[in-house]
Design a protein around this motif. Structure first.
Motif, PDB file in Angstrom:
ATOM      1  N   SER A 105       0.474  -4.325  -0.179  1.00  7.60           N
ATOM      2  CA  SER A 105       0.408  -5.542  -0.998  1.00  7.60           C
ATOM      3  C   SER A 105       0.140  -6.758  -0.124  1.00  7.60           C
ATOM      4  CB  SER A 105       1.714  -5.745  -1.769  1.00  7.60           C
ATOM      5  OG  SER A 105       1.839  -4.813  -2.796  1.00  7.60           O
ATOM      6  N   ARG A 106       0.825  -6.816   1.001  1.00 10.13           N
ATOM      7  CA  ARG A 106       0.632  -7.951   1.903  1.00 10.13           C
ATOM      8  C   ARG A 106      -0.732  -7.875   2.589  1.00 10.13           C
ATOM      9  NH1 ARG A 106       4.886 -10.867   5.896  1.00 10.13           N
ATOM     10  NH2 ARG A 106       3.393 -12.335   6.757  1.00 10.13           N
ATOM     11  N   LEU A 107      -1.102  -6.696   3.060  1.00 13.08           N
ATOM     12  CA  LEU A 107      -2.375  -6.539   3.763  1.00 13.08           C
ATOM     13  C   LEU A 107      -3.560  -6.847   2.855  1.00 13.08           C
ATOM     14  CD1 LEU A 107      -3.853  -5.492   6.396  1.00 13.08           C
ATOM     15  CD2 LEU A 107      -4.001  -3.309   5.183  1.00 13.08           C
ATOM     16  N   LEU A 108      -3.530  -6.311   1.635  1.00 11.98           N
ATOM     17  CA  LEU A 108      -4.664  -6.429   0.717  1.00 11.98           C
ATOM     18  C   LEU A 108      -4.565  -7.617  -0.230  1.00 11.98           C
ATOM     19  CD1 LEU A 108      -5.039  -2.646  -0.181  1.00 11.98           C
ATOM     20  CD2 LEU A 108      -6.269  -3.955   1.561  1.00 11.98           C
ATOM     21  N   LYS A 109      -3.412  -8.313  -0.184  1.00  9.19           N
ATOM     22  CA  LYS A 109      -3.172  -9.456  -1.075  1.00  9.19           C
ATOM     23  C   LYS A 109      -3.353  -9.061  -2.542  1.00  9.19           C
ATOM     24  CE  LYS A 109      -4.412 -12.865   2.448  1.00  9.19           C
ATOM     25  NZ  LYS A 109      -3.794 -12.124   3.456  1.00  9.19           N
ATOM     26  N   ARG A 110      -2.723  -7.932  -2.886  1.00  4.68           N
ATOM     27  CA  ARG A 110      -2.750  -7.422  -4.260  1.00  4.68           C
ATOM     28  C   ARG A 110      -1.355  -6.949  -4.625  1.00  4.68           C
ATOM     29  NH1 ARG A 110      -7.896  -6.192  -2.275  1.00  4.68           N
ATOM     30  NH2 ARG A 110      -9.556  -6.490  -3.769  1.00  4.68           N
ATOM     31  N   GLU A 111      -1.028  -7.074  -5.877  1.00  2.41           N
ATOM     32  CA  GLU A 111       0.290  -6.662  -6.361  1.00  2.41           C
ATOM     33  C   GLU A 111       0.306  -5.160  -6.616  1.00  2.41           C
ATOM     34  OE1 GLU A 111       4.106  -7.569  -6.865  1.00  2.41           O
ATOM     35  OE2 GLU A 111       2.575  -9.083  -6.450  1.00  2.41           O
ATOM     36  N   ALA A 112       1.333  -4.513  -6.128  1.00  2.00           N
ATOM     37  CA  ALA A 112       1.477  -3.066  -6.323  1.00  2.00           C
ATOM     38  C   ALA A 112       2.189  -2.783  -7.633  1.00  2.00           C
ATOM     39  CB  ALA A 112       2.259  -2.449  -5.165  1.00  2.00           C
ATOM     40  N   ALA A 113       1.770  -1.720  -8.317  1.00  3.00           N
ATOM     41  CA  ALA A 113       2.475  -1.228  -9.499  1.00  3.00           C
ATOM     42  C   ALA A 113       3.582  -0.302  -8.998  1.00  3.00           C
ATOM     43  CB  ALA A 113       1.522  -0.481 -10.419  1.00  3.00           C
ATOM     44  N   LEU A 114       4.810  -0.670  -9.279  1.00  2.00           N
ATOM     45  CA  LEU A 114       5.961   0.078  -8.766  1.00  2.00           C
ATOM     46  C   LEU A 114       6.706   0.812  -9.872  1.00  2.00           C
ATOM     47  CD1 LEU A 114       7.348  -2.730  -6.421  1.00  2.00           C
ATOM     48  CD2 LEU A 114       5.846  -0.841  -5.800  1.00  2.00           C
ATOM     49  N   ASP A 115       6.121   0.923 -11.056  1.00  2.00           N
ATOM     50  CA  ASP A 115       6.828   1.478 -12.201  1.00  2.00           C
ATOM     51  C   ASP A 115       7.107   2.974 -12.099  1.00  2.00           C
ATOM     52  OD1 ASP A 115       4.027   1.689 -12.410  1.00  2.00           O
ATOM     53  OD2 ASP A 115       4.128   1.956 -14.573  1.00  2.00           O
ATOM     54  N   ARG A 116       6.480   3.660 -11.145  1.00  2.00           N
ATOM     55  CA  ARG A 116       6.717   5.101 -11.014  1.00  2.00           C
ATOM     56  C   ARG A 116       7.499   5.452  -9.748  1.00  2.00           C
ATOM     57  NH1 ARG A 116       0.614   6.237 -12.530  1.00  2.00           N
ATOM     58  NH2 ARG A 116       0.511   4.258 -11.521  1.00  2.00           N
ATOM     59  N   LEU A 117       8.069   4.445  -9.101  1.00  2.00           N
ATOM     60  CA  LEU A 117       8.884   4.713  -7.919  1.00  2.00           C
ATOM     61  C   LEU A 117      10.036   5.609  -8.325  1.00  2.00           C
ATOM     62  CD1 LEU A 117       8.990   1.289  -6.072  1.00  2.00           C
ATOM     63  CD2 LEU A 117       7.980   3.390  -5.258  1.00  2.00           C
TER      64      LEU A 117
ATOM     65  N   VAL B  81       2.762   9.491   1.769  1.00  2.00           N
ATOM     66  CA  VAL B  81       3.610   8.593   2.557  1.00  2.00           C
ATOM     67  C   VAL B  81       5.068   9.024   2.483  1.00  2.00           C
ATOM     68  CG1 VAL B  81       2.018   6.654   2.243  1.00  2.00           C
ATOM     69  CG2 VAL B  81       3.902   6.958   0.640  1.00  2.00           C
ATOM     70  N   SER B  82       5.849   8.589   3.451  1.00  2.00           N
ATOM     71  CA  SER B  82       7.268   8.942   3.479  1.00  2.00           C
ATOM     72  C   SER B  82       8.107   8.032   2.598  1.00  2.00           C
ATOM     73  CB  SER B  82       7.798   8.923   4.919  1.00  2.00           C
ATOM     74  OG  SER B  82       7.633   7.634   5.473  1.00  2.00           O
ATOM     75  N   ASP B  83       7.629   6.811   2.311  1.00  3.37           N
ATOM     76  CA  ASP B  83       8.376   5.850   1.497  1.00  3.37           C
ATOM     77  C   ASP B  83       7.385   5.013   0.690  1.00  3.37           C
ATOM     78  OD1 ASP B  83       9.884   3.741   0.442  1.00  3.37           O
ATOM     79  OD2 ASP B  83      11.016   3.425   2.293  1.00  3.37           O
ATOM     80  N   PRO B  84       7.100   5.412  -0.565  1.00  3.07           N
ATOM     81  CA  PRO B  84       6.111   4.676  -1.361  1.00  3.07           C
ATOM     82  C   PRO B  84       6.422   3.182  -1.519  1.00  3.07           C
ATOM     83  CG  PRO B  84       6.543   6.783  -2.376  1.00  3.07           C
ATOM     84  CD  PRO B  84       7.552   6.614  -1.270  1.00  3.07           C
ATOM     85  N   LYS B  85       7.687   2.824  -1.631  1.00  2.00           N
ATOM     86  CA  LYS B  85       8.031   1.401  -1.800  1.00  2.00           C
ATOM     87  C   LYS B  85       7.685   0.614  -0.539  1.00  2.00           C
ATOM     88  CE  LYS B  85      11.462  -1.807  -3.324  1.00  2.00           C
ATOM     89  NZ  LYS B  85      12.650  -2.417  -2.930  1.00  2.00           N
ATOM     90  N   ALA B  86       8.056   1.122   0.629  1.00  2.42           N
ATOM     91  CA  ALA B  86       7.738   0.438   1.883  1.00  2.42           C
ATOM     92  C   ALA B  86       6.226   0.362   2.074  1.00  2.42           C
ATOM     93  CB  ALA B  86       8.395   1.151   3.060  1.00  2.42           C
ATOM     94  N   SER B  87       5.525   1.442   1.761  1.00  2.00           N
ATOM     95  CA  SER B  87       4.070   1.435   1.891  1.00  2.00           C
ATOM     96  C   SER B  87       3.437   0.460   0.903  1.00  2.00           C
ATOM     97  CB  SER B  87       3.506   2.841   1.671  1.00  2.00           C
ATOM     98  OG  SER B  87       3.886   3.680   2.740  1.00  2.00           O
ATOM     99  N   ALA B  88       3.962   0.378  -0.311  1.00  2.00           N
ATOM    100  CA  ALA B  88       3.445  -0.559  -1.314  1.00  2.00           C
ATOM    101  C   ALA B  88       3.629  -2.000  -0.836  1.00  2.00           C
ATOM    102  CB  ALA B  88       4.135  -0.345  -2.650  1.00  2.00           C
ATOM    103  N   GLU B  89       4.768  -2.300  -0.239  1.00  2.00           N
ATOM    104  CA  GLU B  89       4.999  -3.646   0.291  1.00  2.00           C
ATOM    105  C   GLU B  89       4.008  -3.948   1.414  1.00  2.00           C
ATOM    106  OE1 GLU B  89       9.146  -3.492   1.328  1.00  2.00           O
ATOM    107  OE2 GLU B  89       9.777  -3.653  -0.770  1.00  2.00           O
ATOM    108  N   PHE B  90       3.782  -2.978   2.293  1.00  2.00           N
ATOM    109  CA  PHE B  90       2.836  -3.140   3.401  1.00  2.00           C
ATOM    110  C   PHE B  90       1.434  -3.413   2.867  1.00  2.00           C
ATOM    111  CE2 PHE B  90      -0.424  -1.259   6.102  1.00  2.00           C
ATOM    112  CZ  PHE B  90      -0.160  -1.857   7.333  1.00  2.00           C
TER     113      PHE B  90
END
Length: 130
Positions: A28-40, A17-26
């Motif tokens: 997280s909302r779609l799958l209703k699961r919390e993303a692990a962002l500790d390696r951003l 992906v071009s932006d892991p944070k933006a993709s994680a937010e997308f």
């Protein structure tokens, strides 16, 4: 002597992906699961099922470099029922998520295809009642 076949365990599905944070937010909302962002800023992941995760890797950080084209494959997600599927479709359209296929009945059930921020195809479906 017969060799025993070892079946590997699925642990990750990785998307470049071009932006892991933006993709994680997308996701997280779609799958209703919390993303692990500790390696951003280069990587994020979300739990999927039975310990498997969806990994979102910064495309410029992939080693060895890959020539991936978004939209050349799909990730398919099973939704519990038609009502929940239609609610997911409404949520996607309200948020302006690009839709490649509007809800349609297919041989396996009701389905639609959304595109993530990088153009990866996500097919959501509610299986036909048996």
């Amino acid at each position: 002597m017969k060799r025993k076949c070892v079946v590997p365990e699925l642990t990750f599905v990785l998307l470049y992906v071009s932006d892991p944070k933006a993709s994680a937010e997308f996701y997280s909302r779609l799958l209703k699961r919390e993303a692990a962002l500790d390696r951003l800023p280069t990587f994020a992941d979300l739990p999927l099922h039975d310990g498997a995760k969806l990994g979102l890797r910064l495309e410029t950080n992939v080693k060895p470099p890959a020539r991936a084209v978004a939209g050349g494959s799909e990730i398919m997600f099973k939704i519990a029922d038609t009502q929940t599927l239609l609610a997911a479709y409404a949520d996607c359209t309200e948020r302006g998520v690009p839709i490649a296929q509007t809800p349609a009945e297919m041989n396996f059930g009701l389905t639609f295809v959304a595109l993530d921020p990088d153009g990866h195809r996500l097919r959501l479906y509610a299986p036909k009642a048996s």
